[in-house]
Enzyme design. Structure first.
Site, mmCIF file in Angstrom:
data_model
loop_
_atom_site.group_PDB
_atom_site.id
_atom_site.type_symbol
_atom_site.label_atom_id
_atom_site.label_comp_id
_atom_site.label_asym_id
_atom_site.label_seq_id
_atom_site.Cartn_x
_atom_site.Cartn_y
_atom_site.Cartn_z
ATOM 1 N N ARG A 106 0.910 -1.123 -0.231
ATOM 2 C CA ARG A 106 0.386 0.122 0.214
ATOM 3 C C ARG A 106 0.643 1.259 -0.538
ATOM 4 N NH1 ARG A 106 -5.135 1.061 1.772
ATOM 5 N NH2 ARG A 106 -5.959 3.033 2.591
ATOM 6 N N HIS A 133 -7.028 1.132 -6.460
ATOM 7 C CA HIS A 133 -7.649 0.883 -5.438
ATOM 8 C C HIS A 133 -8.392 -0.446 -5.799
ATOM 9 C CE1 HIS A 133 -7.823 0.345 -1.143
ATOM 10 N NE2 HIS A 133 -8.704 1.385 -1.175
ATOM 11 N N GLN A 136 -10.288 -3.108 -2.310
ATOM 12 C CA GLN A 136 -11.199 -2.040 -2.481
ATOM 13 C C GLN A 136 -13.048 -2.914 -3.085
ATOM 14 O OE1 GLN A 136 -12.086 0.191 0.402
ATOM 15 N NE2 GLN A 136 -14.167 -0.450 -0.170
ATOM 16 N N ASP A 229 -16.925 9.168 -0.519
ATOM 17 C CA ASP A 229 -15.219 9.439 -0.001
ATOM 18 C C ASP A 229 -15.183 9.843 0.383
ATOM 19 O OD1 ASP A 229 -12.860 8.064 -0.356
ATOM 20 O OD2 ASP A 229 -12.567 8.156 -1.903
ATOM 21 N N CYS A 269 -16.796 3.664 1.385
ATOM 22 C CA CYS A 269 -14.701 3.007 1.578
ATOM 23 C C CYS A 269 -14.604 3.234 2.884
ATOM 24 C CB CYS A 269 -13.920 3.307 0.453
ATOM 25 S SG CYS A 269 -13.175 4.935 -0.101
ATOM 26 N N ARG A 314 -13.340 -6.272 2.785
ATOM 27 C CA ARG A 314 -12.501 -6.289 2.835
ATOM 28 C C ARG A 314 -11.709 -7.728 2.673
ATOM 29 N NH1 ARG A 314 -9.653 -1.351 1.749
ATOM 30 N NH2 ARG A 314 -8.566 -2.764 1.170
#
Lengths: 335, 405
Positions: A106, A133, A136, A229, A269, A314
């Site tokens: 990440r 991402h 996600q 978001d 998210c 996730r």
């Protein structure tokens, strides 16, 4: 369908059939977990979790997923990995690849993940970059599938900064999966034209409509999924005031959802600024008089909100990715 | 838009009128995607006519080129050029050949291959052994000699008198070939898979006959692998599919993934007929082109790109076969790896145009053969998108057809 040994880098690397398989496998793994049925597909493996910025869900999901799969996860943060400062990404990739069975990254730069994919020699899992991402996306679309039973005919509207990694990833994922995606944002924060164009070309396989609209009320009219978001991405905190002014019309609140003409669910998210209970939330309230930013409590706490199921997913989706790419599973061709 | 209109006008004014470019202005390429100045994106199933096999903006190739630009773009063959030696070494190690000569293009390589074959025949048997056999639908270039091995009469019209000694024999016709070859034959040249000619694949028995008869008559067997090579057919070189080695092979196109280059690869008994002064080129094998070629070979080998091409080729072919099941326009699907031809029962230009409007660059050759030559790194999701668009386009066109009948 071959996943073994592959990297999970960008969504474009996968076909609709493969992504559907990953989502369905994640749903299966979720059931195994709920029934406490062991699934140690990565028994004896050690995986590296490399981060150059902080993370809550991604780190937790990878750590628990590794544990559930029988693997040991080793976390290394910005202070532990060079990420090009003292050692090149290529050299780091070769070294980590020689020791670990799989590597999650990440990191800010997509190039870092690309370089690891090239040189590590073990599966690389893209936990997020400034550009993309992908993990996600699996959790998001798994959640939509759980709620609606199918992705067919779904229409997702993302409200907020259309240039960020989530908005871009949603367009590509929607295009491949046949889910129409509308990015609602001011022109100044419109998605990159290249990504929009690429998504529109890929969408021809599925008939999904991928578009950018400035008018949030028009955008949500036929939405079945509302998605937002944080307005200010990590590292852009200095731009709060400007961003608030730009994005206030795109706030997801009761007034906005009244323009939805059919049932919808809400996704986020996370983390979300939906009230003033956080330190930053309190500062925002003090400075700008705002109770919330991208989403109001009246939606965030409503029965339509699935952000916590989405967050849990996730874990299951990341576990699915790790298992299929590194678990020597038998996966029949589903063509 | 104003800019491209001006550009079109200027092009018509200043460039010789040999091509009719599409009114598109690509200004950036990433992997299989071409971006135009107006922000449109196209998935490129033509790849610069089989040149960009590693896709656009391959990092290894870019890095090699940057380094060459920074150090030395050109000297001349009066000096040793390390990247030229390295590129030759890699090609020799991976092929039947013992020696390599670098040129600037495929046509120049084919000319050179002919020169080698004729010189060897001349030295061993005298001037009467000079004939060259090529095949119907062949394409070997457009220079004054190679166009005589290119089976399209219109390419030759008005350029005579033509060099002597060239014959065309039907492709895949063993009998016709056996009746044509003789003691006078110096060279037989073919593409193992014809590209421009409509993606025809050489039959196994035809290949065996070619090898046997060229050996019996001591004629050079030249494989023109300009379009089939550098992994495109699922092997680094197409001849590997047949287990038959030529005496000479020509390469170009994908050899440097976009930098102009050509190469002649030959077994030593052929290579040795060239001596200092007997053949040459100013630019051929220069540092820029051969640095790129080395980087291409490294990627091809390190990442096993031929295997990827085989896999993605199967994926594309399977999709096309599925399409053919309920699509009456399709006559036949041919090819290997990611060199695939779809022969239609009618002209294909309208399909090419409709696909372009949907963001896919495909190509039609011989009027009715859709030719697919994507970068070998094309993604399966991109293939899915193209197939979906093709299915719709064909349905629309065949639907229109039935109305007019």
């Amino acid at each position: 369908m071959t996943f073994q040994g592959r990297n999970f880098n960008v969504i474009q690397d996968f076909t609709q059939a493969e992504l559907n398989y990953l989502i369905d496998f994640a749903i299966h793994l979720k059931q195994l977990k709920q029934k406490r049925i062991p699934h140690h597909y990565l028994e004896g493996q050690t995986i590296a979790l490399l981060f150059d910025k902080t993370s809550t869900r991604t780190r937790s999901a990878f750590t628990v997923a590794a544990q559930d799969l029988g693997a040991h996860a080793e976390f290394m943060g910005a202070g532990d990995v060079q990420f090009g400062k003292k050692e090149s990404d290529k050299d780091s990739a070769i070294v980590f690849g020689s020791m670990f069975d799989g590597i999650q990254l990440r990191v800010s730069k997509q190039e870092t993940v690309d370089t690891f994919c090239e040189y590590a020699g073990v599966p690389i899992w893209n936990g997020m970059t400034n550009d993309w991402h992908p993990t996600q996306m699996l959790a998001d679309f798994m959640t939509i599938k759980e709620v609606y039973g199918s992705l067919a005919e779904q229409s997702l509207v993302y409200l907020g900064d259309g240039r960020n990694n989530v908005a871009h990833s949603l367009m590509i994922m929607g295009a491949i999966m046949g889910v129409s995606v509308t990015i609602a944002s001011p022109e100044a924060l419109a998605p990159a034209s290249e990504v929009l164009a690429e998504a529109q070309v890929l969408a021809q396989a599925t008939g999904a409509k991928i578009r950018h609209l400035e008018n949030p009320l028009e955008a949500v009219a036929d939405a079945s999924v509302l998605y937002t978001d944080v307005w200010v991405s990590m590292g852009e905190e200095a731009q709060f005031q400007e961003r608030i002014q730009q994005l206030m019309p795109y706030q997801v609140n009761q007034e906005l959802v009244q323009h939805c003409q059919k049932p919808y669910i809400f996704l986020h998210c996370l983390p979300a600024f939906h009230d003033s209970s956080t330190q930053i939330g309190a500062e925002i309230k003090h400075k700008y008089g705002l109770e919330a930013m991208e989403v109001m409590d009246d939606v965030f706490e409503s029965p339509e909100a699935y952000q916590f199921q989405q967050a849990e997913n996730r874990l299951h989706t990341i576990k699915a990715v790790m298992a299929v790419t590194n678990g020597n599973l038998f996966i029949p061709d589903l063509a | 838009m104003a800019y491209i209109n001006q550009l079109i006008q200027d092009a018509q004014k200043y460039l010789m009128n040999t091509y009719q470019p599409l009114p598109l202005l690509p200004n950036k390429g990433i992997e299989s995607r071409l971006y135009t100045e107006d922000g449109s994106v196209y998935i490129d199933f033509l790849a610069g006519i089989s040149v960009n096999n590693l896709g656009y903006s391959n990092k290894h190739v870019q890095k090699a080129l940057h380094s060459a630009v920074d150090h030395l773009i050109h000297t001349s063959n009066y000096f040793y050029i390390p990247s030229q030696v390295k590129a030759a070494q890699l090609l020799v190690e991976q092929s039947f050949a013992d020696k390599v000569f670098f040129s600037n293009s495929g046509a120049e390589a084919n000319e050179g291959a002919l020169k080698i074959a004729r010189r060897k025949a001349y030295q061993q048997y005298g001037p009467q052994k000079n004939e060259v056999i090529a095949f119907t639908h062949a394409f070997h270039g457009r220079t004054l000699a190679t166009m005589n091995m290119t089976d399209n009469a219109s390419y030759r019209e008005g350029y005579g008198p033509h060099p002597e000694g060239f014959t065309f024999v039907p492709y895949n016709d063993v009998k016709a070939f056996s009746e044509s070859i003789s003691e006078r034959t110096a060279a037989v040249i073919l593409e193992p898979i014809q590209g421009e000619g409509g993606v025809h694949v050489a039959h196994d028995d035809f290949m065996v006959a070619l090898r046997e008869l060229t050996q019996r008559f001591d004629a050079a067997l030249i494989f023109d692998e300009v379009q089939t090579s550098m992994g495109r057919t699922g092997k680094l070189f197409a001849y590997e599919h047949w287990g038959i080695e030529p005496d000479i092979m020509t390469l170009a196109k994908a050899l440097a993934n976009g930098v102009p280059i050509g190469a002649i690869l030959a077994k030593s008994d052929y290579a040795e007929v060239l001596t200092p002064g007997s053949h040459g080129t100013t630019f051929g094998g220069n540092p820029l082109a051969t640095s790129a070629a080395v980087s291409v070979m490294e990627v091809m080998l390190n990442e096993d790109i031929p295997a990827l091409a085989a896999k993605r080729g199967d994926y594309l072919r399977t999709g096309l076969q599925r399409l053919a099941q309920d699509q009456p326009l399709i006559q036949e699907i041919r090819g290997k790896g990611l060199l695939i031809g779809v022969e239609l029962k009618q002209a294909g230009a309208a399909i090419v145009q409709a696909m372009l409007e949907r963001g896919f660059i495909i190509n039609c050759t011989q009027g009715n053969v859709l030719r697919f030559l994507p970068p070998l790194i094309i993604r399966e999701a991109e293939i899915d998108a193209m197939l979906a668009a093709l299915s719709e386009v064909m349905a629309k066109i065949s639907g229109q057809g039935s109305h007019t009948e």
